[in-house]
Design a protein around this motif. Structure first.
Motif, PDB file in Angstrom:
ATOM      1  N   HIS A 172      13.505  43.764  99.492  1.00  0.00           N
ATOM      2  CA  HIS A 172      12.732  43.740 100.703  1.00  0.00           C
ATOM      3  C   HIS A 172      12.883  45.086 101.500  1.00  0.00           C
ATOM      4  N   ASN A 191       4.472  51.501  97.679  1.00  0.00           N
ATOM      5  CA  ASN A 191       4.445  50.876  99.197  1.00  0.00           C
ATOM      6  C   ASN A 191       5.117  51.584 100.093  1.00  0.00           C
ATOM      7  N   VAL A 192       5.095  51.251 101.534  1.00  0.00           N
ATOM      8  CA  VAL A 192       5.647  51.827 102.465  1.00  0.00           C
ATOM      9  C   VAL A 192       7.172  52.296 102.435  1.00  0.00           C
ATOM     10  N   LYS A 249      10.452  49.509  80.994  1.00  0.00           N
ATOM     11  CA  LYS A 249      10.099  48.469  81.998  1.00  0.00           C
ATOM     12  C   LYS A 249      10.905  48.412  83.125  1.00  0.00           C
ATOM     13  N   HIS A 250      11.347  49.760  83.613  1.00  0.00           N
ATOM     14  CA  HIS A 250      11.986  49.607  84.932  1.00  0.00           C
ATOM     15  C   HIS A 250      11.254  49.244  86.168  1.00  0.00           C
ATOM     16  N   ARG A 251      12.008  48.571  86.916  1.00  0.00           N
ATOM     17  CA  ARG A 251      11.258  48.139  88.352  1.00  0.00           C
ATOM     18  C   ARG A 251      11.519  49.274  89.402  1.00  0.00           C
ATOM     19  N   PHE A 252      10.589  50.220  89.609  1.00  0.00           N
ATOM     20  CA  PHE A 252      10.670  50.856  90.498  1.00  0.00           C
ATOM     21  C   PHE A 252      10.858  50.574  92.071  1.00  0.00           C
ATOM     22  N   PRO A 253      11.824  50.924  92.816  1.00  0.00           N
ATOM     23  CA  PRO A 253      11.934  50.738  94.093  1.00  0.00           C
ATOM     24  C   PRO A 253      10.719  51.478  94.717  1.00  0.00           C
ATOM     25  N   LEU A 256       0.906  51.846  86.330  1.00  0.00           N
ATOM     26  CA  LEU A 256       0.812  50.369  86.812  1.00  0.00           C
ATOM     27  C   LEU A 256      -0.175  50.163  87.663  1.00  0.00           C
ATOM     28  N   ARG A 273      -2.569  47.520  86.882  1.00  0.00           N
ATOM     29  CA  ARG A 273      -2.085  46.137  87.158  1.00  0.00           C
ATOM     30  C   ARG A 273      -1.798  45.731  88.905  1.00  0.00           C
ATOM     31  N   HIS A 310       3.766  45.388  95.397  1.00  0.00           N
ATOM     32  CA  HIS A 310       3.874  44.702  96.933  1.00  0.00           C
ATOM     33  C   HIS A 310       3.214  43.168  96.527  1.00  0.00           C
TER      34      HIS A 310
HETATM   35  N1  ACO Z   1       7.849  48.750  89.233  1.00  0.00           N
HETATM   36  C1  ACO Z   1       7.709  48.386  87.969  1.00  0.00           C
HETATM   37  N2  ACO Z   1       7.121  46.893  87.530  1.00  0.00           N
HETATM   38  C2  ACO Z   1       6.811  46.173  88.825  1.00  0.00           C
HETATM   39  C3  ACO Z   1       7.203  46.494  90.166  1.00  0.00           C
HETATM   40  C4  ACO Z   1       7.701  47.742  90.149  1.00  0.00           C
HETATM   41  N3  ACO Z   1       8.207  48.339  91.312  1.00  0.00           N
HETATM   42  N4  ACO Z   1       7.002  45.573  90.879  1.00  0.00           N
HETATM   43  C5  ACO Z   1       6.475  44.652  89.829  1.00  0.00           C
HETATM   44  N5  ACO Z   1       6.477  45.062  88.571  1.00  0.00           N
HETATM   45  C6  ACO Z   1       6.113  44.367  87.665  1.00  0.00           C
HETATM   46  C7  ACO Z   1       7.156  43.298  87.179  1.00  0.00           C
HETATM   47  O1  ACO Z   1       8.068  43.825  86.271  1.00  0.00           O
HETATM   48  C8  ACO Z   1       6.289  42.200  86.496  1.00  0.00           C
HETATM   49  O2  ACO Z   1       6.084  42.500  85.327  1.00  0.00           O
HETATM   50  P1  ACO Z   1       5.878  41.543  83.991  1.00  0.00           P
HETATM   51  O3  ACO Z   1       4.894  40.588  84.489  1.00  0.00           O
HETATM   52  O4  ACO Z   1       5.636  42.393  82.735  1.00  0.00           O
HETATM   53  O5  ACO Z   1       7.218  40.743  83.951  1.00  0.00           O
HETATM   54  C9  ACO Z   1       5.181  42.108  87.233  1.00  0.00           C
HETATM   55  O6  ACO Z   1       4.727  43.491  87.800  1.00  0.00           O
HETATM   56  C10 ACO Z   1       5.232  41.020  88.381  1.00  0.00           C
HETATM   57  O7  ACO Z   1       6.294  41.090  89.013  1.00  0.00           O
HETATM   58  P2  ACO Z   1       6.966  40.264  90.255  1.00  0.00           P
HETATM   59  O8  ACO Z   1       8.214  40.516  90.706  1.00  0.00           O
HETATM   60  O9  ACO Z   1       6.666  38.684  90.058  1.00  0.00           O
HETATM   61  O10 ACO Z   1       5.746  40.626  91.254  1.00  0.00           O
HETATM   62  P3  ACO Z   1       5.724  40.424  92.763  1.00  0.00           P
HETATM   63  O11 ACO Z   1       4.276  40.679  93.264  1.00  0.00           O
HETATM   64  O12 ACO Z   1       6.489  39.106  93.252  1.00  0.00           O
HETATM   65  O13 ACO Z   1       6.617  41.584  93.436  1.00  0.00           O
HETATM   66  C11 ACO Z   1       8.118  42.904  94.920  1.00  0.00           C
HETATM   67  C12 ACO Z   1       6.715  42.030  94.628  1.00  0.00           C
HETATM   68  C13 ACO Z   1       9.139  42.061  94.961  1.00  0.00           C
HETATM   69  C14 ACO Z   1       7.836  43.896  96.131  1.00  0.00           C
HETATM   70  C15 ACO Z   1       7.959  43.893  93.586  1.00  0.00           C
HETATM   71  O14 ACO Z   1       6.669  44.718  93.467  1.00  0.00           O
HETATM   72  C16 ACO Z   1       9.301  44.928  93.643  1.00  0.00           C
HETATM   73  O15 ACO Z   1      10.509  44.312  93.211  1.00  0.00           O
HETATM   74  N6  ACO Z   1       9.038  46.080  93.874  1.00  0.00           N
HETATM   75  C17 ACO Z   1      10.311  46.902  94.080  1.00  0.00           C
HETATM   76  C18 ACO Z   1      10.885  46.772  95.246  1.00  0.00           C
HETATM   77  C19 ACO Z   1      10.437  47.276  96.655  1.00  0.00           C
HETATM   78  O16 ACO Z   1       9.703  48.335  96.818  1.00  0.00           O
HETATM   79  N7  ACO Z   1      10.366  46.268  97.589  1.00  0.00           N
HETATM   80  C20 ACO Z   1       9.690  46.548  98.941  1.00  0.00           C
HETATM   81  C21 ACO Z   1       8.505  45.779  98.939  1.00  0.00           C
HETATM   82  S1  ACO Z   1       7.487  46.160 100.560  1.00  0.00           S
HETATM   83  C22 ACO Z   1       8.560  45.403 101.810  1.00  0.00           C
HETATM   84  O17 ACO Z   1       9.396  44.488 101.557  1.00  0.00           O
HETATM   85  C23 ACO Z   1       8.581  46.330 102.777  1.00  0.00           C
END
Ligand code: ACO
Length: 382
Positions: free
Chosen positions: A229, A320-321, A260-264, A312, A315, A268
């Protein structure tokens, strides 16, 4: 769908409340398909162009852009509370410098909130007086927390500065340039309201129990501290800062995508298209970085953003901000661990607006849970 207060039926179940509607509001509209963010009817692009944080906070909280006289009153109210109780600042002496600034700041606000007394008996009137105090106190407390991180003492507020410039002055101990102050102000404006996200819902849940606005804001702060968040902007910047130029950014992004890294700073819950707040902040970040000779960091950001969005974007995952705010805060001189703080300072405006909107007749928020355990009896035990 769920109504005010929440009645449960199997049809309204959604893990993480995904897809559920928790209320109605006139405060903000987020259109995640077209990338529009609107406060009280005004698109953020117009506000970023023409308004100050004082005007926008008034709009979000009270529903209207203030006229000249009301703006003076609101500005004076915000200035009047800029010196928080000294007891709250003294708490810093007990907190290790290594504690996260968001935790330091939350602890100080807790102490400040305990020291306030409100003789008024009208509950709504009491709560409506608090936003100016909370906004102004938290700006000074947050500045003190960021300085404490660096072993520096708090700085007294300087009269006559706007909200954004005053926060930077108290954080940096020097007057910010007009460009830095405006870029920072724009970051506050675009983050001032964002619907019933996790932290806003935490705040709303607390106010719905009859607790006070300070407790609601504290709950929001706790929710915001998570890395999914409000903590993501620090992580997004640290990810970028480790990359040595655009070529490495592209190479690293491709390898990270493959595992499949999750990029901060990407993806959204609501936006499946580019985040409008990124577009509003990018020109400011580019200007500030260039003025500090940090053009390479900017081109590294663009390369990383483009590589990830190319892969991505189809998809619905875009920057995001949180991917861009660090590039405004870093050239201004804020340390990365402090990056979640301005987000918190800004977004608490929206939390308080939602709380005040809910307060007059909103029932206590009490969603149910579906029991999935099995029935057991003590006599069944072997
Ligand atoms: N990088 C890579 N892949 C991602 C990312 C990412 N940042 N975000 C989502 N995905 C992928 C997931 O790996 C998943 O893939 P899969 O279906 O192959 O398993 C798919 O997208 C869905 O992921 P969820 O976590 O279910 O998607 P959700 O819409 O709930 O996620 C969230 C939203 C939590 C913000 C997510 O995008 C994330 O963790 N982002 C990184 C953290 C971040 O930037 N947070 C700030 C959000 S803005 C705010 O709060 C101000």
């Amino acid at each position: 769908m769920i109504g005010r207060g929440a009645a449960m039926s199997p049809q309204t179940y959604g893990r993480g409340l995904a897809g559920l509607v928790a209320g109605d509001t006139t405060i903000g509209l987020i259109d995640g398909d077209t990338g529009r963010l609107i406060y009280r009817g005004y698109p953020i692009e117009d506000l970023v162009e023409h308004a100050s944080f004082e005007q926008v906070s008034h709009l979000v909280l009270w529903g209207e852009l203030p006229d000249e006289r009301r703006l003076q009153e609101w500005t004076a109210e915000l200035e009047q509370w800029r010196t928080p109780p000294s007891e709250a600042l003294r708490v810093l002496e007990q907190i290790p410098m290594s504690a996260h600034p968001l935790a330091q700041y939350r602890t100080m606000l807790c102490v400040a909130a305990c020291l306030q007394s409100d003789p008024d008996r009208d509950e709504l009137a009491i709560q409506r007086r608090k936003p100016a105090r909370i906004l102004a106190w938290t700006a000074s407390l947050a500045a003190a927390a960021i300085r404490h991180l660096q072993g520096l003492p708090p700085v007294e507020p300087r009269p006559g500065l706007g909200f954004a410039a005053s926060f930077l002055y108290q954080t940096l101990g020097a007057l910010p340039s007009p460009e830095a102050a405006r870029a920072f102000e724009v970051s506050l404006i675009v983050q001032a309201e964002h619907g019933l996200h996790a932290a806003a819902l935490a705040a709303l849940t607390v106010i719905s129990t009859g607790a006070d606005l300070g407790s609601a804001v504290l709950a929001g702060m706790g929710a915001l501290s998570g890395e999914r968040h409000g903590g993501a902007n620090q992580l997004a910047f640290e990810m970028l800062a480790r990359l040595d130029g655009p070529d490495e950014a592209r190479r690293w992004a491709r390898a990270a995508l493959a595992r499949k890294h999750r990029f901060p700073g990407f993806g959204h819950r609501i936006y499946t298209c580019p985040d409008p707040r990124v577009k509003a902040l990018e020109p400011h970040a580019e200007r500030l970085l260039s003025a500090r000779g940090l053009d390479r960091l900017w081109s590294t950001y663009l390369a990383l953003r483009d590589e990830i969005e190319q892969a991505l974007g189809p998809r619905g995952i875009f920057a995001n901000v949180d991917s861009i705010t660090g590039l405004v805060y870093h050239p201004i001189g804020l340390p990365p661990t402090a990056f979640p703080i301005p987000f918190c300072l800004a977004i608490q405006t929206g939390w308080m607006a939602h709380c005040l909107e809910y307060l007059p007749d909103g029932p206590m928020i009490t969603p149910g849970a579906i029991y999935t355990g099995r029935p057991r009896g003590l006599l069944d035990r072997p």
